[in-house]
Scaffold this motif. Sequence first.
Motif, PDB file in Angstrom:
ATOM      1  N   ARG A  91       6.051  41.938 -19.360  1.00  0.00           N
ATOM      2  CA  ARG A  91       5.728  40.509 -19.386  1.00  0.00           C
ATOM      3  C   ARG A  91       6.879  39.704 -19.971  1.00  0.00           C
ATOM      4  O   ARG A  91       7.231  38.634 -19.447  1.00  0.00           O
ATOM      5  CB  ARG A  91       4.449  40.274 -20.195  1.00  0.00           C
TER       6      ARG A  91
ATOM      7  N   GLU B 144       3.002  37.734 -11.027  1.00  0.00           N
ATOM      8  CA  GLU B 144       3.149  39.010 -11.728  1.00  0.00           C
ATOM      9  C   GLU B 144       2.686  38.885 -13.174  1.00  0.00           C
ATOM     10  O   GLU B 144       2.027  39.792 -13.706  1.00  0.00           O
ATOM     11  CB  GLU B 144       4.601  39.476 -11.676  1.00  0.00           C
ATOM     12  N   THR B 145       2.997  37.757 -13.814  1.00  0.00           N
ATOM     13  CA  THR B 145       2.563  37.540 -15.197  1.00  0.00           C
ATOM     14  C   THR B 145       1.039  37.494 -15.283  1.00  0.00           C
ATOM     15  O   THR B 145       0.442  38.092 -16.189  1.00  0.00           O
ATOM     16  CB  THR B 145       3.166  36.239 -15.743  1.00  0.00           C
ATOM     17  N   ARG B 146       0.398  36.804 -14.351  1.00  0.00           N
ATOM     18  CA  ARG B 146      -1.074  36.748 -14.347  1.00  0.00           C
ATOM     19  C   ARG B 146      -1.658  38.139 -14.119  1.00  0.00           C
ATOM     20  O   ARG B 146      -2.656  38.510 -14.737  1.00  0.00           O
ATOM     21  CB  ARG B 146      -1.565  35.787 -13.266  1.00  0.00           C
ATOM     22  N   TRP B 147      -1.041  38.916 -13.233  1.00  0.00           N
ATOM     23  CA  TRP B 147      -1.540  40.273 -12.966  1.00  0.00           C
ATOM     24  C   TRP B 147      -1.397  41.159 -14.203  1.00  0.00           C
ATOM     25  O   TRP B 147      -2.300  41.941 -14.518  1.00  0.00           O
ATOM     26  CB  TRP B 147      -0.771  40.873 -11.789  1.00  0.00           C
TER      27      TRP B 147
ATOM     28  N   ASP C 125      -1.456  40.117 -17.318  1.00  0.00           N
ATOM     29  CA  ASP C 125      -2.524  39.685 -18.225  1.00  0.00           C
ATOM     30  C   ASP C 125      -3.853  40.325 -17.831  1.00  0.00           C
ATOM     31  O   ASP C 125      -4.625  40.774 -18.685  1.00  0.00           O
ATOM     32  CB  ASP C 125      -2.665  38.158 -18.197  1.00  0.00           C
ATOM     33  N   HIS C 126      -4.121  40.351 -16.530  1.00  0.00           N
ATOM     34  CA  HIS C 126      -5.358  40.951 -16.026  1.00  0.00           C
ATOM     35  C   HIS C 126      -5.396  42.449 -16.348  1.00  0.00           C
ATOM     36  O   HIS C 126      -6.440  42.967 -16.785  1.00  0.00           O
ATOM     37  CB  HIS C 126      -5.459  40.732 -14.514  1.00  0.00           C
ATOM     38  N   CYS C 127      -4.273  43.147 -16.131  1.00  0.00           N
ATOM     39  CA  CYS C 127      -4.225  44.586 -16.427  1.00  0.00           C
ATOM     40  C   CYS C 127      -4.510  44.845 -17.899  1.00  0.00           C
ATOM     41  O   CYS C 127      -5.268  45.760 -18.247  1.00  0.00           O
ATOM     42  CB  CYS C 127      -2.851  45.154 -16.062  1.00  0.00           C
ATOM     43  N   GLU C 128      -3.906  44.051 -18.764  1.00  0.00           N
ATOM     44  CA  GLU C 128      -4.103  44.230 -20.199  1.00  0.00           C
ATOM     45  C   GLU C 128      -5.567  44.012 -20.578  1.00  0.00           C
ATOM     46  O   GLU C 128      -6.151  44.804 -21.329  1.00  0.00           O
ATOM     47  CB  GLU C 128      -3.208  43.265 -20.972  1.00  0.00           C
ATOM     48  N   SER C 129      -6.176  42.955 -20.039  1.00  0.00           N
ATOM     49  CA  SER C 129      -7.584  42.671 -20.339  1.00  0.00           C
ATOM     50  C   SER C 129      -8.490  43.781 -19.823  1.00  0.00           C
ATOM     51  O   SER C 129      -9.434  44.204 -20.503  1.00  0.00           O
ATOM     52  CB  SER C 129      -7.996  41.333 -19.714  1.00  0.00           C
ATOM     53  N   ARG C 130      -8.220  44.263 -18.618  1.00  0.00           N
ATOM     54  CA  ARG C 130      -9.056  45.323 -18.054  1.00  0.00           C
ATOM     55  C   ARG C 130      -8.979  46.595 -18.887  1.00  0.00           C
ATOM     56  O   ARG C 130      -9.997  47.239 -19.160  1.00  0.00           O
ATOM     57  CB  ARG C 130      -8.660  45.612 -16.620  1.00  0.00           C
TER      58      ARG C 130
ATOM     59  N   ARG D  96     -11.017  46.187 -22.014  1.00  0.00           N
ATOM     60  CA  ARG D  96     -12.464  46.273 -21.756  1.00  0.00           C
ATOM     61  C   ARG D  96     -12.883  47.718 -21.515  1.00  0.00           C
ATOM     62  O   ARG D  96     -13.922  48.164 -22.001  1.00  0.00           O
ATOM     63  CB  ARG D  96     -12.837  45.413 -20.547  1.00  0.00           C
TER      64      ARG D  96
END
Length: 206
Positions: free
Chosen positions: A117, A161-164, A166-171, A174
């Motif tokens: 990131r 890519e930055t949004r993806w 962020d999504h990977c980190e959140s997933r 969880r």
Amino acid sequence: MSIRYGLLALLEQGPRYGSQLRAEFESRTGSAWPLNIGQVYTTLGRLERDGLIVPEGGGDAKQQLYAITDSGRDELARWFTQPVDRTHPSRDELAIKLAMAVGTPGLDVAAIIQAQRRHTLAAMQDYTRLKARALAAGPGSSDDIAWLLVLEQLIFTAEAETRWLDHCESRLLRLAAARPPAAEPPAPGPASPATDRPKARGGTSS
């Protein structure tokens, strides 16, 4: 494939030498994807083999002038009118890296995501500065407009890519929170009196 059709598009404007094609391709794309001169001549050889271009005049391979054929113009027209196929995407190194990382014991996947990131955000800032510089220069040639479009594509790609990431980190967070804790081995129970008492040795006392 993009090099193949990029060279055809330049040749459609008139005959070119290989060195001219390389320079014009990089000028049009702002050197975002620099070409090796060997790539240019290899691609020209394949285009000639396929009947899409023909050599003009004499000279050796490095001083050969090339021109597009009618078949080449038809092929180029099809490329411009057909959408770019997204059903068979090219391999993405970052996606492969993360896919491998999540199954590799001992890796800190969160650290990998954070490092990527930072790199992607730095690249996006560089592209944004280049875009601001291009806009400040005002409208220019078709090459300038083409470079601006390429820059904006690079910016949008970095943003996505930055949004993806962020999504990977959140997933992953969880999933880690939802994973049941590892079962602990049962604590040893109280010792049995019969087994805990040391065995007597020797005979009975009188």
